[in-house]
Design an enzyme around this catalytic site. Structure first.
Site, PDB file in Angstrom:
ATOM      1  N   SER A  36       0.830  -1.211   0.000  1.00  0.00           N
ATOM      2  CA  SER A  36       0.000   0.000   0.000  1.00  0.00           C
ATOM      3  C   SER A  36       0.863   1.260   0.000  1.00  0.00           C
ATOM      4  O   SER A  36       1.964   1.272   0.556  1.00  0.00           O
ATOM      5  CB  SER A  36      -0.878  -0.020   1.260  1.00  0.00           C
ATOM      6  OG  SER A  36      -1.443   1.244   1.501  1.00  0.00           O
ATOM      7  N   TYR A  83      -2.174   5.631  -4.280  1.00  0.00           N
ATOM      8  CA  TYR A  83      -3.213   6.621  -4.052  1.00  0.00           C
ATOM      9  C   TYR A  83      -2.736   7.897  -4.718  1.00  0.00           C
ATOM     10  O   TYR A  83      -1.574   8.291  -4.541  1.00  0.00           O
ATOM     11  CB  TYR A  83      -3.409   6.897  -2.563  1.00  0.00           C
ATOM     12  CG  TYR A  83      -4.334   5.924  -1.874  1.00  0.00           C
ATOM     13  CD1 TYR A  83      -5.607   5.684  -2.380  1.00  0.00           C
ATOM     14  CD2 TYR A  83      -3.955   5.259  -0.718  1.00  0.00           C
ATOM     15  CE1 TYR A  83      -6.472   4.803  -1.746  1.00  0.00           C
ATOM     16  CE2 TYR A  83      -4.814   4.375  -0.075  1.00  0.00           C
ATOM     17  CZ  TYR A  83      -6.069   4.161  -0.602  1.00  0.00           C
ATOM     18  OH  TYR A  83      -6.920   3.287   0.031  1.00  0.00           O
ATOM     19  N   THR A 105      -5.721   2.690  -6.939  1.00  0.00           N
ATOM     20  CA  THR A 105      -7.014   2.632  -6.240  1.00  0.00           C
ATOM     21  C   THR A 105      -7.804   3.891  -6.568  1.00  0.00           C
ATOM     22  O   THR A 105      -7.312   5.007  -6.377  1.00  0.00           O
ATOM     23  CB  THR A 105      -6.796   2.531  -4.715  1.00  0.00           C
ATOM     24  OG1 THR A 105      -6.065   1.333  -4.450  1.00  0.00           O
ATOM     25  CG2 THR A 105      -8.116   2.474  -3.976  1.00  0.00           C
ATOM     26  N   LYS A 137      -8.183  -0.463  -9.433  1.00  0.00           N
ATOM     27  CA  LYS A 137      -8.892  -1.153  -8.344  1.00  0.00           C
ATOM     28  C   LYS A 137     -10.000  -0.269  -7.792  1.00  0.00           C
ATOM     29  O   LYS A 137      -9.767   0.903  -7.475  1.00  0.00           O
ATOM     30  CB  LYS A 137      -7.884  -1.479  -7.220  1.00  0.00           C
ATOM     31  CG  LYS A 137      -8.508  -2.109  -6.000  1.00  0.00           C
ATOM     32  CD  LYS A 137      -7.441  -2.576  -5.028  1.00  0.00           C
ATOM     33  CE  LYS A 137      -8.044  -3.125  -3.754  1.00  0.00           C
ATOM     34  NZ  LYS A 137      -8.653  -2.086  -2.906  1.00  0.00           N
ATOM     35  N   HIS A 192     -14.016  -1.740  -2.031  1.00  0.00           N
ATOM     36  CA  HIS A 192     -13.024  -1.430  -0.994  1.00  0.00           C
ATOM     37  C   HIS A 192     -13.358  -2.189   0.295  1.00  0.00           C
ATOM     38  O   HIS A 192     -13.257  -1.659   1.411  1.00  0.00           O
ATOM     39  CB  HIS A 192     -13.013   0.088  -0.736  1.00  0.00           C
ATOM     40  CG  HIS A 192     -11.666   0.628  -0.330  1.00  0.00           C
ATOM     41  ND1 HIS A 192     -10.842   1.307  -1.176  1.00  0.00           N
ATOM     42  CD2 HIS A 192     -10.988   0.576   0.836  1.00  0.00           C
ATOM     43  CE1 HIS A 192      -9.738   1.668  -0.556  1.00  0.00           C
ATOM     44  NE2 HIS A 192      -9.798   1.213   0.683  1.00  0.00           N
TER      45      HIS A 192
HETATM   46  C1  GLV Z   1      -7.570   2.471   3.224  1.00  0.00           C
HETATM   47  O1  GLV Z   1      -7.374   2.032   2.142  1.00  0.00           O
HETATM   48  C2  GLV Z   1      -8.645   2.084   4.077  1.00  0.00           C
HETATM   49  O2  GLV Z   1      -9.588   1.443   3.576  1.00  0.00           O
HETATM   50  O3  GLV Z   1      -8.596   2.393   5.259  1.00  0.00           O
END
Ligand code: GLV
Length: 380
Positions: A107, A130, A156, A252, A276
């Protein structure tokens, strides 16, 4: 020592070992958690078709994802703050994934940095991006991922605005963090967790630390991240990312047919059908209910991956039956990590892979390529 036979066992151990604030962070969904629950409920509703008297003596769960050989169609999803579930969590999870022959995704909001992980493993991993307002920083992250030889960029796109997770606010896991006394006392009762985190490489956001001018320490870095999520993000930015990252690009957070088609147009190598993990738009449909529609729309053109509620190999088989090329798992391996570090992640992967293999046999399937919608009852 309890015998661990399933992901739920790992979850229970992690719940005891990991401080409440971080365990809750991984487990929670947004708002009323309707979508979080729907992800599981809709998976469990799919019945697998029992087939008998098929010679299944030779079985193989291996296949490819993004052209990479994988021992099972399974990748570890990007999970923020993994290194707070267990010290050096990102490195341990990546090592376990590589040893098991499946991809690992780091991440952006990790504790160990891209460079930390790259230095500790011998194979390429995937990097999740991100997009922050500071495009110079985004470009530098992409360049760092390329320098670390990351084999795919996972962009994402469903978190321009954060869906509220009530429990994080109650635990003080907000931006900036303001952990409550009860959380600090809770941490003090988890000595093995404290030892693992204290002996970890870092306790801050590794990809940002030292790379953002004037920002030091978890608090100010978290504040910076909080301010940096870009609400203006659009397909134009994806075009820009495509031009800066010529490699494999996974988008994603796609849950809509029109968006899936736009992702193909934008040059994605693959999409991840995802809400998510029920952490963003509460009230959105479950990932599995949308999967067949998205596979029908773009499955001939790009690889379609799935995430959202996978806890067993049976779930994996269900998603593959509905057309997923592979699945990303998040919480399942995070529970393993919290329960037992690298060995716990290895156990989580092994549990799911073995469940998949047995379930393939009991549905009369020998190879991943034989799995299709007929594996699910009432879906012919
Ligand atoms: C971050 O990606 C979260 O979902 O906290």
């Amino acid at each position: 020592m309890v015998t661990v036979t399933c992901i739920e066992d790992l979850r229970k151990i992690a719940c005891r070992k990991v401080p409440r604030a971080f365990f809750d962070y991984a487990e929670a969904g947004s708002y009323s958690e309707e979508t979080l629950r729907a992800n599981r409920v809709d998976l469990e509703r799919l019945r697998l078709r029992q087939r008998v008297l098929v010679d299944v003596s030779s079985r193989d769960t291996s296949t490819t994802m993004l052209g990479e050989k994988v021992s099972a169609p399974l990748a570890l999803a990007p999970v923020a703050l993994t290194g707070l579930e267990h010290g050096n969590g990102e490195i341990l999870a990546c090592r376990a994934a590589h040893a098991a022959g499946v991809p690992y995704t780091l991440s952006t909001v990790s504790i160990c940095s891209i460079e930390d992980v790259a230095a500790a493993v011998s194979k390429p991993f995937w990097f999740q991006l991100y997009v922050m307002k500071d495009r110079g920083f985004v470009r530098s992250l992409i360049e760092r991922a390329a320098a670390a030889k990351c084999s795919a960029l996972v962009l994402t796109v469903d978190l321009q605005v954060l869906g509220q997770r009530h429990v994080d606010i109650k635990n003080g896991l907000s931006v900036p963090p303001s952990l409550k006394l009860k959380n600090l006392l809770d941490m003090a009762t988890k000595p093995r967790w404290v030892a693992s985190v204290l002996s970890g490489k870092r306790w801050t956001l590794g990809n940002l630390d030292g790379h953002v001018k004037g920002m030091e320490g978890v608090k100010s870095l978290a504040q910076w991240v909080g301010r940096q999520f870009d609400e203006t993000l659009s397909w134009k930015d994806v075009e820009w990312i495509r031009s800066v990252w010529p490699g494999k690009l996974v988008i994603k957070g796609i849950l809509d047919v029109q968006d899936a088609k736009l992702a193909v147009k934008a040059g994605a190598t693959a999409i991840v059908v995802s809400n998510h993990g029920g952490r963003q738009l509460d009230g959105a449909p479950s990932s599995i209910s949308m999967l067949p529609k998205l596979v029908d729309a773009v499955g001939c053109e790009i690889e379609v991956f799935f995430d959202g509620g996978i806890r067993t190999g049976q779930d994996l088989l269900r998603a593959l039956a509905l057309g997923a090329r592979g699945c990303l798992v998040g919480r399942a391996y995070i529970f393993g990590l919290g329960a037992g570090g690298e060995a716990g992640v290895a156990k989580a992967i092994d549990i799911i892979r073995k469940e998949l293999e047995v379930s393939m046999a009991l549905t009369g399937i020998r190879r991943i390529g034989e799995i299709d919608r007929h594996v699910v009852v009432n879906d012919d």
